[in-house]
Design an enzyme around this catalytic site. Structure first.
Site, PDB file in Angstrom:
ATOM      1  N   CYS A 356      -3.963  -2.791   3.882  1.00  0.00           N
ATOM      2  CA  CYS A 356      -5.152  -3.725   3.944  1.00  0.00           C
ATOM      3  C   CYS A 356      -5.335  -4.219   5.405  1.00  0.00           C
ATOM      4  O   CYS A 356      -6.945  -4.621   5.755  1.00  0.00           O
ATOM      5  CB  CYS A 356      -4.894  -4.793   3.025  1.00  0.00           C
ATOM      6  SG  CYS A 356      -3.300  -5.033   2.802  1.00  0.00           S
ATOM      7  N   ARG A 385       7.964   1.543   3.979  1.00  0.00           N
ATOM      8  CA  ARG A 385       8.702   0.305   3.725  1.00  0.00           C
ATOM      9  C   ARG A 385      10.133   0.535   3.480  1.00  0.00           C
ATOM     10  O   ARG A 385      10.577   1.585   3.068  1.00  0.00           O
ATOM     11  CB  ARG A 385       8.323  -0.151   2.310  1.00  0.00           C
ATOM     12  CG  ARG A 385       6.610  -0.579   1.966  1.00  0.00           C
ATOM     13  CD  ARG A 385       6.393  -0.860   0.829  1.00  0.00           C
ATOM     14  NE  ARG A 385       5.027  -1.068   0.867  1.00  0.00           N
ATOM     15  CZ  ARG A 385       4.167  -1.459  -0.170  1.00  0.00           C
ATOM     16  NH1 ARG A 385       4.560  -1.703  -1.306  1.00  0.00           N
ATOM     17  NH2 ARG A 385       3.078  -1.523   0.047  1.00  0.00           N
ATOM     18  N   GLN A 403      -0.532   5.804  -0.971  1.00  0.00           N
ATOM     19  CA  GLN A 403      -1.225   4.941  -2.137  1.00  0.00           C
ATOM     20  C   GLN A 403      -2.652   5.505  -2.145  1.00  0.00           C
ATOM     21  O   GLN A 403      -3.161   5.816  -1.322  1.00  0.00           O
ATOM     22  CB  GLN A 403      -1.373   3.376  -1.646  1.00  0.00           C
ATOM     23  CG  GLN A 403      -0.058   2.734  -1.353  1.00  0.00           C
ATOM     24  CD  GLN A 403      -0.097   1.137  -0.948  1.00  0.00           C
ATOM     25  OE1 GLN A 403      -0.610   1.063   0.086  1.00  0.00           O
ATOM     26  NE2 GLN A 403       0.414   0.451  -1.736  1.00  0.00           N
ATOM     27  N   ASP A 405      -5.392   3.955  -2.284  1.00  0.00           N
ATOM     28  CA  ASP A 405      -5.549   2.650  -2.051  1.00  0.00           C
ATOM     29  C   ASP A 405      -7.101   2.458  -1.861  1.00  0.00           C
ATOM     30  O   ASP A 405      -7.835   3.487  -1.469  1.00  0.00           O
ATOM     31  CB  ASP A 405      -4.929   2.168  -0.716  1.00  0.00           C
ATOM     32  CG  ASP A 405      -4.493   0.659  -0.746  1.00  0.00           C
ATOM     33  OD1 ASP A 405      -4.840  -0.147  -1.543  1.00  0.00           O
ATOM     34  OD2 ASP A 405      -3.947   0.440   0.294  1.00  0.00           O
ATOM     35  N   HIS A 407      -9.933  -1.120  -0.832  1.00  0.00           N
ATOM     36  CA  HIS A 407      -9.910  -2.622  -0.633  1.00  0.00           C
ATOM     37  C   HIS A 407     -11.563  -3.028  -0.644  1.00  0.00           C
ATOM     38  O   HIS A 407     -12.208  -2.226  -0.208  1.00  0.00           O
ATOM     39  CB  HIS A 407      -9.407  -3.215   0.714  1.00  0.00           C
ATOM     40  CG  HIS A 407      -8.003  -2.930   0.859  1.00  0.00           C
ATOM     41  ND1 HIS A 407      -7.543  -1.890   1.365  1.00  0.00           N
ATOM     42  CD2 HIS A 407      -6.902  -3.843   0.506  1.00  0.00           C
ATOM     43  CE1 HIS A 407      -6.082  -1.994   1.210  1.00  0.00           C
ATOM     44  NE2 HIS A 407      -5.894  -3.062   0.783  1.00  0.00           N
ATOM     45  N   LYS A 490      -1.964 -10.435  -9.432  1.00  0.00           N
ATOM     46  CA  LYS A 490      -2.523  -9.106  -9.539  1.00  0.00           C
ATOM     47  C   LYS A 490      -2.367  -8.799 -11.033  1.00  0.00           C
ATOM     48  O   LYS A 490      -1.883  -9.301 -11.772  1.00  0.00           O
ATOM     49  CB  LYS A 490      -1.704  -7.987  -8.981  1.00  0.00           C
ATOM     50  CG  LYS A 490      -0.239  -8.332  -8.949  1.00  0.00           C
ATOM     51  CD  LYS A 490       0.496  -7.463  -8.030  1.00  0.00           C
ATOM     52  CE  LYS A 490       2.024  -7.359  -8.151  1.00  0.00           C
ATOM     53  NZ  LYS A 490       2.783  -6.301  -7.638  1.00  0.00           N
ATOM     54  N   HIS A 536      -7.665  -5.632  -3.753  1.00  0.00           N
ATOM     55  CA  HIS A 536      -6.586  -4.710  -3.421  1.00  0.00           C
ATOM     56  C   HIS A 536      -6.762  -3.875  -4.788  1.00  0.00           C
ATOM     57  O   HIS A 536      -6.294  -4.514  -5.884  1.00  0.00           O
ATOM     58  CB  HIS A 536      -5.393  -5.102  -2.938  1.00  0.00           C
ATOM     59  CG  HIS A 536      -5.409  -5.994  -1.650  1.00  0.00           C
ATOM     60  ND1 HIS A 536      -4.799  -6.040  -0.510  1.00  0.00           N
ATOM     61  CD2 HIS A 536      -5.814  -7.231  -1.796  1.00  0.00           C
ATOM     62  CE1 HIS A 536      -5.008  -6.780   0.029  1.00  0.00           C
ATOM     63  NE2 HIS A 536      -5.816  -7.679  -0.394  1.00  0.00           N
TER      64      HIS A 536
END
Length: 661
Positions: A356, A385, A403, A405, A407, A490, A536
């Site tokens: 992000c 991570r 991911q 992902d 945004h 979320k 997200h």
RNA sequence: GCUAGAGUAGCUCAAUGGUAGAGCAGCGGUUUUGUAAACCGCAGGUUGUGGGUCCGAUUCCCACCUCUAGCUCCA
């Protein structure tokens, strides 16, 4: 007289002044009750109800009935452990899905052989047919007794209770602090098997001592237990770590590092297919693709909050070369370096833990107008991570993952519509992949925790937005305080796979906080700056985890569109090699992933191998097929599909691929 | 990270304080095959890494690495 509430609506009266067990025997002998409920409160069968009680039986086969069985089994196990290992301190022993566990504190380290001994002792206890007897003690008395017995965990448990009367259950020579209810006697204990022993912190807190937890499975019948054990075996056979090796899908290697996945060519095909499909879907929905680097300056992640809030679950920062030289000149030690990093005096780069902050910079790279919104930036972004070493697991828990992902930056009034569209997207994707059992969880902030950024107003607003959406869509959901992301609440999608196991996959998150922290703006119709809201979202979550789950869901027998090898051409004999090669080319030209298996094994061996390799289709070619320009089609599961022209076969497969079935 | 257990050939697994073995896979050959395993042969190992004990360690001891079960964590 007490009244019995039966499922068929009848309400027979029970004889007064006798136990439930006795009363049921007289009035409703067919009701297989293991306990009863009175005003929502559970009672044993030995309980003698007052005259005005309205009694609902708890049947054996209901989840509540099974819980009672399993809870009693945990008591029986504790009794066995105390017999074998006198002086064992008892912690807690609840029923869980499919079984039970009990936490013990004892010097001796329990081994698998001990489990056999404990199990044998349990069988002995069952044969003793000892009744479970409830007894109540005044609080002070209970504390005194447990303290005298050295049961310090039980003392701690009572100290946490408000009640002035404390209930115990006795069965034979064993007595345990317990709310109940329990089986009538140990002889009713059904079928059980002890499965494993593992460490568990007292009260789940890592600051507390570690106890030994013994897990067992428990069912009413031997048959149900065996079925469960068979299921466990099936799950083991489908383990993605095993299948991933066997089918050469991915590889983990010590030299590369723990939790860092190497995608092998076949696994890469599955991932590529998923990515292409997602890209196509996102294009239709107005997303724009972007790419961002794997690292970024520490300052970026200080602003976002990732570095301060989740420092210990990240790889340590990469420190600037010049900065490092300077620190060396100053003889800076590790502790000092750590302090200076925290104080923001040392700069460096961080392997990104999330995408992000980088997508936010893309948003900020231009002035945005309300006419541009929503802006939807998508990337298969790889993040890192530092998961604890004990948490790593094959592909489903790793340290570097990608991911799916995106945004979304939108005006506040657009937010709920965008969230709705995201939820719809996630649902449709799971449907396509055959994951039909999806549960939604609205994950909220834990107000007591300080691990979140942003104001209470922002959080309240975001949580309201999510509730509006799930209610509007009429979806079943549960709320889970404490499960939110650090920047916002979320919606999480919890999916059950073919083996009925649960996985948390997709997520849609509402975020008012990062736009604030990064000072995001757009110019509104009023020609004034406004703050956008972010969403997200990652439908699959991580491709590593998702593919790991898919491997287990399909047992490596992927649907045609995902199969690394879609069809294998098997010539009967050497005379057909040339024709088989032509068929292979033809299928390859039709866009199929095809291999020719021209070895000199017999056809049965080739079929066996292709079947074990989970190749969806085999194209068998012998003299007869070569003559007609045909193939004999065999499916890995459905067997012989008959002889057909090569073009027909290719068309059939292309249709199946398009349908993603 | 914590507790317990484990690490032997590409894979699945044997064995032992005294030169490490099988099946499958691989390679070479024979066989030319009709819907889930043809036959013969060959090769394959610093027994996770580093130390220690011992005449001798893969085996016993210590440390580390990795994996497994679970706990804790999971932006």
């Amino acid at each position: 007289m007490p009244v019995l509430l039966l499922a068929d609506g009848s309400r027979p009266s029970l004889p007064a002044g006798v136990s439930i067990a006795e009363a049921l025997r007289a009035v409703a002998p067919k009701v297989e009750a293991v306990a009863v409920k009175v005003n929502g409160q559970m009672r044993d069968l030995a309980w003698v109800p007052p005259a005005d009680a309205e009694i609902e039986p708890v049947r054996k086969e209901t989840p509540e009935g099974l819980d009672i069985l399993r809870h009693s089994l945990s008591h029986i196990m504790a009794a066995a452990v105390v017999r074998l290992f006198p002086g064992t301190k008892l912690a807690i022993g609840p029923a869980i899905e499919n079984g039970f566990y009990y936490d013990f504190d004892l010097e001796h380290k329990l081994t698998p052989e001990d489990l056999d001994r404990i199990e044998a002792e349990m069988t002995r206890i069952v044969k003793e047919r000892a009744p479970f007897q409830r007894m109540e003690l005044p609080r002070a008395e209970a504390l005194r007794r447990l303290d005298a017995e050295g049961q310090s965990y039980k003392v701690e448990l009572i100290e946490g209770l408000q009640d002035e009367t404390i209930s115990f259950y006795r069965s034979g020579d064993f007595m345990d602090l317990c709310r109940g209810p329990h089986l009538a006697t140990t002889a009713d204990a059904g079928a059980f098997k002890l499965l494993s022993v593992a460490g568990a912190y007292w009260r789940g807190d890592e600051k507390n001592p570690m106890l030994q937890r013994v897990y067992g499975a428990g069912f009413w019948t031997r048959q149900a237990l065996d079925e469960h054990l068979r299921w466990l075996e099936e799950a083991r056979a489908r383990d993605h770590r095993h299948l991933g090796k066997q089918h050469a899908l991915f590889h983990l290697n010590d030299l590369v590092g723990p939790g860092l996945v190497l995608w092998m060519p076949k696994g890469a095909i599955i991932r590529t297919e998923l990515e292409s499909w997602i890209r196509a879907e996102l294009r239709k929905l107005g997303y724009q693709g972007v790419y961002t680097p794997h690292i970024g300056r520490l300052g970026l992640f200080r602003t976002s909050g990732h570095y301060p809030y989740y420092r210990e679950s990240q790889y340590p920062p990469l420190i600037d070369r010049e900065c490092l030289a300077k620190l060396a000149d100053e003889n800076c030690g590790c502790a000092e370096l750590s302090n200076r990093l925290e104080a923001g005096e040392v700069e460096g780069y961080l392997l990104k833990p999330m995408n992000c902050p980088l997508h936010i910079q893309i948003y900020k790279a231009a002035q945005r107008s309300y006419r541009d919104l929503p802006i939807r930036l998508a990337e298969f972004g790889t993040v890192y991570r530092y998961e604890g070493s004990g948490e790593l697991n094959g592909m489903v828990r790793v340290r570097g993952f990608t991911q799916d992902d995106a945004h979304l930056f939108c005006a506040p009034e657009q937010l709920e519509g965008e969230v709705e569209a995201c939820v719809a997207l996630v649902q449709s994707m799971f449907r396509t992949l055959g994951l039909t059992q999806v549960q939604m969880r609205v994950s909220l902030r834990d107000p007591a925790s300080d691990k979140y950024v942003g104001s209470a107003e922002n959080w309240a607003r975001a949580e309201q937005n999510l509730r509006h959406v799930v209610r509007k869509l009429g979806l079943d959901y549960v709320e889970a305080p404490g499960e939110a992301a650090f920047y916002g609440p979320k919606i999480d999608f919890i999916v059950r796979d073919a083996l009925n196991r649960q996985w948390q996959l997709g997520t849609v998150q509402v975020d008012y906080n990062l736009p604030e922290r990064f000072g995001l703006e757009y110019i509104g119709a009023d020609n004034a700056p406004h703050r956008p809201v972010m969403v997200h979202r990652a439908p699959l979550g991580s491709l590593e985890r998702f593919v790991g789950i898919l491997i287990e869901h399909y047992g490596a027998a992927f649907p045609l569109w995902l199969s690394p090898e879609q069809v294998r051409v098997l010539p009967i004999g050497e005379a057909q090699t040339e024709y088989a090669a032509r068929v292979t080319e033809q299928l390859k030209d039709a866009g199929l992933r095809v291999h020719l298996q021209a070895s000199n094994e017999k056809i049965g061996a080739k079929i066996r191998q292709a079947t074990l390799d989970k190749v969806p289709y085999m194209a068998i070619v012998g003299a007869k097929e070569a003559e007609k320009g045909a193939v004999s089609v065999r499916h890995r599961k459905d067997g012989d599909q008959g002889v057909m022209p090569v073009e027909d076969f290719a068309a059939r497969m292309r249709r199946e691929i398009a349908e993603k079935t």
